[in-house]
Design a protein around this motif. Structure first.
Motif, mmCIF file in Angstrom:
data_model
loop_
_atom_site.group_PDB
_atom_site.id
_atom_site.type_symbol
_atom_site.label_atom_id
_atom_site.label_comp_id
_atom_site.label_asym_id
_atom_site.label_seq_id
_atom_site.Cartn_x
_atom_site.Cartn_y
_atom_site.Cartn_z
ATOM 1 N N GLU A 104 -15.933 30.102 43.243
ATOM 2 C CA GLU A 104 -17.226 30.589 43.735
ATOM 3 C C GLU A 104 -16.796 31.653 44.843
ATOM 4 O O GLU A 104 -15.609 31.608 45.217
ATOM 5 C CB GLU A 104 -17.913 29.559 44.686
ATOM 6 C CG GLU A 104 -18.526 28.475 43.944
ATOM 7 C CD GLU A 104 -19.247 27.261 44.945
ATOM 8 O OE1 GLU A 104 -19.544 27.782 46.210
ATOM 9 O OE2 GLU A 104 -19.467 26.333 44.563
ATOM 10 N N LYS A 105 -17.624 32.914 44.811
ATOM 11 C CA LYS A 105 -17.206 34.020 45.376
ATOM 12 C C LYS A 105 -18.389 34.295 46.071
ATOM 13 O O LYS A 105 -19.562 34.310 45.632
ATOM 14 C CB LYS A 105 -16.446 35.199 44.536
ATOM 15 C CG LYS A 105 -15.900 36.352 45.442
ATOM 16 C CD LYS A 105 -14.859 36.872 44.461
ATOM 17 C CE LYS A 105 -14.129 37.996 45.525
ATOM 18 N NZ LYS A 105 -13.149 38.592 44.740
ATOM 19 N N ALA A 160 -12.009 33.207 47.448
ATOM 20 C CA ALA A 160 -12.958 32.357 46.616
ATOM 21 C C ALA A 160 -12.647 30.920 46.818
ATOM 22 O O ALA A 160 -11.613 30.533 47.227
ATOM 23 C CB ALA A 160 -12.699 32.682 44.992
ATOM 24 N N ILE A 161 -13.494 29.897 46.243
ATOM 25 C CA ILE A 161 -13.307 28.597 46.277
ATOM 26 C C ILE A 161 -13.081 28.340 44.822
ATOM 27 O O ILE A 161 -13.859 28.339 44.294
ATOM 28 C CB ILE A 161 -14.499 27.730 47.149
ATOM 29 C CG1 ILE A 161 -14.547 28.517 48.562
ATOM 30 C CG2 ILE A 161 -14.319 26.435 47.094
ATOM 31 C CD1 ILE A 161 -15.481 27.819 49.026
ATOM 32 N N ARG A 162 -11.873 27.394 44.793
ATOM 33 C CA ARG A 162 -11.764 27.005 43.474
ATOM 34 C C ARG A 162 -12.167 25.379 43.484
ATOM 35 O O ARG A 162 -11.979 24.686 44.306
ATOM 36 C CB ARG A 162 -10.191 26.952 43.150
ATOM 37 C CG ARG A 162 -9.775 26.276 41.846
ATOM 38 C CD ARG A 162 -8.278 26.198 41.878
ATOM 39 N NE ARG A 162 -7.638 25.428 40.762
ATOM 40 C CZ ARG A 162 -7.635 24.210 40.447
ATOM 41 N NH1 ARG A 162 -7.556 23.431 41.346
ATOM 42 N NH2 ARG A 162 -7.177 23.673 39.474
ATOM 43 N N ASP A 166 -12.449 18.166 43.804
ATOM 44 C CA ASP A 166 -11.762 18.812 44.463
ATOM 45 C C ASP A 166 -11.864 20.126 44.636
ATOM 46 O O ASP A 166 -12.361 20.930 43.870
ATOM 47 C CB ASP A 166 -10.340 18.762 43.991
ATOM 48 C CG ASP A 166 -9.101 19.316 44.722
ATOM 49 O OD1 ASP A 166 -9.152 19.283 45.884
ATOM 50 O OD2 ASP A 166 -8.215 20.169 44.259
ATOM 51 N N SER A 167 -11.912 20.756 46.141
ATOM 52 C CA SER A 167 -12.253 22.043 46.355
ATOM 53 C C SER A 167 -11.253 22.556 47.301
ATOM 54 O O SER A 167 -10.655 22.050 48.096
ATOM 55 C CB SER A 167 -13.427 22.071 47.134
ATOM 56 O OG SER A 167 -14.594 21.909 46.302
ATOM 57 N N ARG A 168 -10.825 23.961 46.875
ATOM 58 C CA ARG A 168 -9.639 24.260 47.989
ATOM 59 C C ARG A 168 -9.971 25.951 47.719
ATOM 60 O O ARG A 168 -10.450 26.419 46.785
ATOM 61 C CB ARG A 168 -8.219 24.064 47.397
ATOM 62 C CG ARG A 168 -7.947 24.255 45.965
ATOM 63 C CD ARG A 168 -6.461 23.813 45.743
ATOM 64 N NE ARG A 168 -6.709 22.336 45.706
ATOM 65 C CZ ARG A 168 -5.542 21.729 45.184
ATOM 66 N NH1 ARG A 168 -4.328 22.208 44.931
ATOM 67 N NH2 ARG A 168 -5.717 20.356 45.085
ATOM 68 N N PRO A 169 -9.595 26.521 48.871
ATOM 69 C CA PRO A 169 -9.667 27.942 48.780
ATOM 70 C C PRO A 169 -8.679 28.767 48.034
ATOM 71 O O PRO A 169 -7.600 27.974 47.700
ATOM 72 C CB PRO A 169 -9.424 28.545 50.295
ATOM 73 C CG PRO A 169 -8.732 27.416 51.061
ATOM 74 C CD PRO A 169 -9.222 26.183 50.136
ATOM 75 N N THR A 170 -8.922 30.059 47.524
ATOM 76 C CA THR A 170 -7.770 30.687 46.748
ATOM 77 C C THR A 170 -7.326 31.711 47.510
ATOM 78 O O THR A 170 -8.045 32.072 48.570
ATOM 79 C CB THR A 170 -8.380 31.215 45.476
ATOM 80 O OG1 THR A 170 -9.355 32.161 45.693
ATOM 81 C CG2 THR A 170 -8.969 30.335 44.515
#
Length: 148
Positions: free
Chosen positions: A41-42, A23-25, A15-19
């Motif tokens: 990821e930032k 950043a991306i979680r 799963d990927s989602r923006p914070t």
């Protein structure tokens, strides 16, 4: 991405989602041991150099900025969440200037502008150190600015 549990290299993103802080979680699962873990990821931004009052240059340090603001908000009704959000706003503002070097004075003025809206006591505390108040008259002049 290496698994923090077994050290194997084969993991997959579940799963990927923006914070909130740009950043991306990513939720990952290891193919070898099956355990799940989270990575963030930032975007790596260009290094920013701060030009101090004495013309020395040093790398921008978010922790140093945060510590100064936390000190000025000591025993004030300001949450750490709000302080971190303010630091994010300040960073966005200075990085959007597009400069590789920025005077400490510019950062200080931005901080004071933000603190004035956040908490007036914290603003005066920060200003007294930042502007190096020499006497009570200078201190009173700053307070008069707030009262206007």
């Amino acid at each position: 991405m290496k698994c923090p549990f077994c050290g194997k290299d084969n993991t997959k993103v579940i799963d990927s989602r923006p914070t909130d802080d740009s950043a991306i979680r990513r939720r990952r699962q290891c193919d070898a041991c099956g355990k799940r873990f989270t990575t963030y990821e930032k975007v790596e931004s260009m290094p920013l150099i701060v030009i101090k009052k004495d013309n020395n240059r040093e790398p921008y340090d978010r922790e140093k900025l945060t510590a100064g603001i936390v000190r000025s908000c000591h025993k004030r009704p300001v949450s750490l969440t709000r302080i971190n959000a303010m630091v994010d706003e300040i960073e966005t503002q200075i990085y959007n200037m597009g400069e590789k070097e920025i005077p400490a004075k510019v950062i200080g003025e931005i901080v004071m502008e933000k603190l004035k809206d956040l908490d007036e006591v914290a603003y005066v505390r920060f200003a007294s150190v930042y502007r190096e108040f020499k006497d009570v008259n200078t201190f009173m002049a700053e307070i008069q600015k707030i009262l206007k």
